[in-house]
Design an enzyme around this catalytic site. Structure first.
Site, PDB file in Angstrom:
ATOM      1  N   ASP A 171       0.812  -1.213   0.000  1.00 56.58           N
ATOM      2  CA  ASP A 171       0.000   0.000   0.000  1.00 56.58           C
ATOM      3  C   ASP A 171       0.848   1.267   0.000  1.00 56.58           C
ATOM      4  OD1 ASP A 171      -2.017   1.880   0.368  1.00 56.58           O
ATOM      5  OD2 ASP A 171      -2.191   1.490   2.522  1.00 56.58           O
ATOM      6  N   SER A 222      -0.016   4.242   2.755  1.00 57.93           N
ATOM      7  CA  SER A 222       0.269   4.176   4.191  1.00 57.93           C
ATOM      8  C   SER A 222       1.704   3.713   4.363  1.00 57.93           C
ATOM      9  CB  SER A 222      -0.706   3.227   4.906  1.00 57.93           C
ATOM     10  OG  SER A 222      -0.504   1.882   4.498  1.00 57.93           O
ATOM     11  N   ASN A 233       2.831   1.838   7.497  1.00 59.59           N
ATOM     12  CA  ASN A 233       3.018   0.795   8.509  1.00 59.59           C
ATOM     13  C   ASN A 233       2.754  -0.594   7.947  1.00 59.59           C
ATOM     14  OD1 ASN A 233       2.175   3.347  10.240  1.00 59.59           O
ATOM     15  ND2 ASN A 233       3.280   1.941  11.597  1.00 59.59           N
ATOM     16  N   TRP A 269       1.568  -4.430   9.128  1.00 57.82           N
ATOM     17  CA  TRP A 269       0.955  -5.205  10.203  1.00 57.82           C
ATOM     18  C   TRP A 269       0.204  -6.407   9.640  1.00 57.82           C
ATOM     19  CZ3 TRP A 269      -4.232  -6.146  10.170  1.00 57.82           C
ATOM     20  CH2 TRP A 269      -5.027  -5.311   9.370  1.00 57.82           C
ATOM     21  N   TYR A 279      -7.948   3.636   8.448  1.00 56.68           N
ATOM     22  CA  TYR A 279      -7.955   3.727   6.991  1.00 56.68           C
ATOM     23  C   TYR A 279      -9.306   4.295   6.544  1.00 56.68           C
ATOM     24  CZ  TYR A 279      -3.991   0.511   7.401  1.00 56.68           C
ATOM     25  OH  TYR A 279      -2.791  -0.063   7.734  1.00 56.68           O
ATOM     26  N   ASP A 322      -1.984   5.934  -5.063  1.00 59.21           N
ATOM     27  CA  ASP A 322      -2.244   5.015  -3.947  1.00 59.21           C
ATOM     28  C   ASP A 322      -2.622   3.626  -4.451  1.00 59.21           C
ATOM     29  OD1 ASP A 322      -2.956   3.749  -1.615  1.00 59.21           O
ATOM     30  OD2 ASP A 322      -4.570   5.135  -1.096  1.00 59.21           O
ATOM     31  N   THR A 356      -5.825   1.726  -2.822  1.00 65.44           N
ATOM     32  CA  THR A 356      -7.198   2.182  -3.042  1.00 65.44           C
ATOM     33  C   THR A 356      -7.680   1.677  -4.392  1.00 65.44           C
ATOM     34  OG1 THR A 356      -6.944   4.162  -1.678  1.00 65.44           O
ATOM     35  CG2 THR A 356      -8.666   4.215  -3.346  1.00 65.44           C
TER      36      THR A 356
END
Length: 382
Positions: A92, A95, A97, A99, A135, A275, A278
């Site tokens: 992505d 963003s 991070n 996880w 998000y 992005d 998205t």
């Protein structure tokens, strides 16, 4: 200083052997006469470049295959821990991070996905630092930790990542991917966590500070994410380079959005982010309403903006004017047809910002250049 020290040591070694045995040739002369000196210097442990930046790593360009799920999302498979536990993640650019779901999470959404178990990894390192991310379509909270992340043949050691403790059910429960691997700048990373791409570069696991996407259309296979280089077989013609207007997101300046030469949105200029996380092209309410009206889109019972399929052949491309160049998205690119239903590829946000998601990125081989803080767009190879 290191090179000066190295050269001094080499010179000293030759002097030590030459003084008592003047007729004896130095190791350098012997290797040179046999045509082996170049190979020795490149592979010798005394070569700082070979020692700290192995040739295989510095020339590495990793290609990660992506699965195209219904033209809605693109995900790849990575491993975390020793031995690796596999997860499907969205790479992505919106963003920063990284996880995945974990055994610490008891939200119903977590039970629809594999969950990382720290006790099954011998390389896991825990922290007490928590974080949370919201998000556009969901949210999560978690705790940060360190472990080895495997992407293709590359092992990213001591990578910080998030173990989810809660996940919103409305969105994350029904995704085909398990977690999110952010590829934006570290400036927007929650809790100051170092993004995966930065860690790859810092460890010299890739040769160039760049990555690129080729996204397939119509649910076809062949989508690829490239780390550390660009494969020219995936595009044709020249690359158009667009400087970033702000670092954090991959943010650029658009001049206007037009149809048949008439401005339909972004009149006078606007900001946009590129992005990969998205699905659609998203913009402010009034601007998107203008585009939906221009293509005849009307909201249906499911909340989708539906277009009369018989009118598609009469609709022109929608052109995004960026950095003095035109980047058209064809009608079949911004309208999705499923059997007898046709829906618009545009949606709204309450932000004063455009998001150029997969609908746009499918039309262009997209390069994210961290070295020069710019985005590159090229015509994808057919």
């Amino acid at each position: 200083m290191k090179w000066l020290l190295l050269l001094s040591l080499v010179a000293l070694s030759e002097c030590i052997f030459k003084i008592p045995l003047k007729k004896m040739k130095s190791w350098r002369d012997n290797l040179r006469e046999r045509g082996l000196l170049k190979d020795f210097l490149e592979k010798s442990p005394m070569n700082l470049t070979a020692k700290y930046f192995p040739q295989k790593s510095m020339n590495a360009t990793l290609q990660e295959s992506l699965v195209n799920y219904l033209d809605i999302e693109y995900h790849g498979t990575i491993g975390i821990g020793t031995p690796p536990q596999e997860f499907k993640v969205v790479f992505d650019t919106g963003s920063a991070n990284f996880w995945v779901p974990s055994v610490l999470c008891y939200s119903p959404a977590c039970h629809y996905h594999p969950r990382f178990d720290p006790q099954q990894s011998s390389s896991f390192k825990a922290t007490q630092q928590t974080f949370s991310i919201a998000y556009g379509t969901g949210s999560m909270t978690g705790v940060l930790a360190y472990d080895t992340v495997k992407i293709g043949d590359i092992e990213d050691t001591n990578q910080i990542f998030g173990l989810s403790q809660t996940e919103s059910n409305t969105f994350l429960a029904f995704t085909t991917f398990d977690g999110i691997l952010g590829m934006a700048y570290p400036e927007i990373s929650e809790a100051g966590a170092t993004p995966v791409f930065d860690n790859l570069w810092n460890q010299r696991l890739i040769s160039k500070n760049v990555f690129a996407f080729y996204l397939s259309s119509n649910e076809k296979n062949g989508s690829v994410l490239m780390f550390g280089g660009i494969d020219s077989s995936y595009y044709s013609g020249s690359i158009s380079w667009i400087p970033l207007s702000s670092k954090g997101y991959w943010q650029i300046t658009m001049t206007s959005i037009t149809m048949n030469g008439t401005v339909v949105a972004c009149d006078g200029g606007c900001q946009a982010i590129v992005d990969s996380g998205t699905s659609l092209i998203i913009g402010p309410y009034n601007e998107i309403d203008s585009i939906q009206a221009a293509i005849g889109a009307i909201q249906n019972a499911n909340g989708e903006m539906e277009v009369n399929c018989s009118s598609i052949s009469d609709l022109p491309p929608i052109t995004f004017n960026i950095n003095g160049e035109e980047f058209p998205v064809p009608t079949k690119g911004y309208i999705k047809q499923k059997s007898s239903s046709c829906t618009s590829g545009f949606s709204v946000t309450d932000l004063n910002l455009w998001i150029l998601g997969d609908v746009f990125m499918r039309q262009y081989f997209t390069i994210f250049d961290r070295e020069n803080d710019r985005v590159g767009l090229a015509t994808p190879a057919k």
